[in-house]
Design a protein around this motif. Structure first.
Motif, PDB file in Angstrom:
ATOM      1  N   VAL A   1      -7.401  -7.380  -4.157  1.00 37.08           N
ATOM      2  CA  VAL A   1      -6.858  -6.180  -3.536  1.00 37.08           C
ATOM      3  C   VAL A   1      -6.905  -5.030  -4.532  1.00 37.08           C
ATOM      4  O   VAL A   1      -6.962  -5.240  -5.739  1.00 37.08           O
ATOM      5  N   LYS A   2      -6.884  -3.800  -3.992  1.00 36.38           N
ATOM      6  CA  LYS A   2      -6.708  -2.607  -4.814  1.00 36.38           C
ATOM      7  C   LYS A   2      -5.234  -2.254  -4.746  1.00 36.38           C
ATOM      8  O   LYS A   2      -4.728  -1.896  -3.688  1.00 36.38           O
ATOM      9  N   ALA A   3      -4.553  -2.379  -5.878  1.00 36.66           N
ATOM     10  CA  ALA A   3      -3.114  -2.144  -5.909  1.00 36.66           C
ATOM     11  C   ALA A   3      -2.772  -1.137  -6.999  1.00 36.66           C
ATOM     12  O   ALA A   3      -3.464  -1.056  -8.015  1.00 36.66           O
TER      13      ALA A   3
ATOM     14  N   CYS B   1      -2.977   2.333  -1.989  1.00 39.90           N
ATOM     15  CA  CYS B   1      -2.576   1.001  -2.418  1.00 39.90           C
ATOM     16  C   CYS B   1      -2.522   0.088  -1.197  1.00 39.90           C
ATOM     17  O   CYS B   1      -1.928   0.443  -0.178  1.00 39.90           O
ATOM     18  N   GLU B   2      -3.146  -1.086  -1.286  1.00 35.35           N
ATOM     19  CA  GLU B   2      -3.166  -2.012  -0.160  1.00 35.35           C
ATOM     20  C   GLU B   2      -1.852  -2.764   0.000  1.00 35.35           C
ATOM     21  O   GLU B   2      -1.611  -3.379   1.033  1.00 35.35           O
TER      22      GLU B   2
ATOM     23  N   GLY C   1       1.032   0.961   0.312  1.00 33.26           N
ATOM     24  CA  GLY C   1       0.558   2.022   1.185  1.00 33.26           C
ATOM     25  C   GLY C   1       0.668   3.426   0.615  1.00 33.26           C
ATOM     26  O   GLY C   1       0.434   4.400   1.317  1.00 33.26           O
TER      27      GLY C   1
ATOM     28  N   SER D   1     -11.049   4.569  -0.295  1.00 32.01           N
ATOM     29  CA  SER D   1      -9.824   5.351  -0.169  1.00 32.01           C
ATOM     30  C   SER D   1      -8.924   5.106  -1.372  1.00 32.01           C
ATOM     31  O   SER D   1      -8.936   4.039  -1.984  1.00 32.01           O
TER      32      SER D   1
ATOM     33  N   THR E   1      -8.177  -3.058  -9.380  1.00 34.31           N
ATOM     34  CA  THR E   1      -8.553  -4.206  -8.568  1.00 34.31           C
ATOM     35  C   THR E   1      -7.970  -5.442  -9.238  1.00 34.31           C
ATOM     36  O   THR E   1      -8.211  -5.686 -10.419  1.00 34.31           O
TER      37      THR E   1
END
Length: 61
Positions: A47-49, A5-6, A9, A2, A35
């Motif tokens: 995390v994917k930010a 952003c973790e 959001g 998806s 990442t």
């Protein structure tokens, strides 16, 4: 995978392409997701930010 952003959001946003002749067509704005590793409770976590969150996190340290 998806495109969300973790951390904050944020996800895909929609808008319009506008030509010189004022023709309008739909388009999507994708986030610039990277990442990265962040420290949470003394542990490293991947995390994917979005780059906006990464930049803000670097400013606060």
């Amino acid at each position: 995978m998806s495109k969300v952003c973790e951390i904050c959001g944020r996800g895909k946003m929609t808008g319009k392409n506008v030509s010189h002749a004022e023709n309008k067509s739909n388009r999507t704005f994708e986030l610039n997701l990277q990442t990265t590793t962040i420290e949470v409770d003394g542990k490293q976590k991947k995390v994917k930010a979005c780059t906006k969150c990464i930049k803000t996190a670097r400013k606060s340290n």
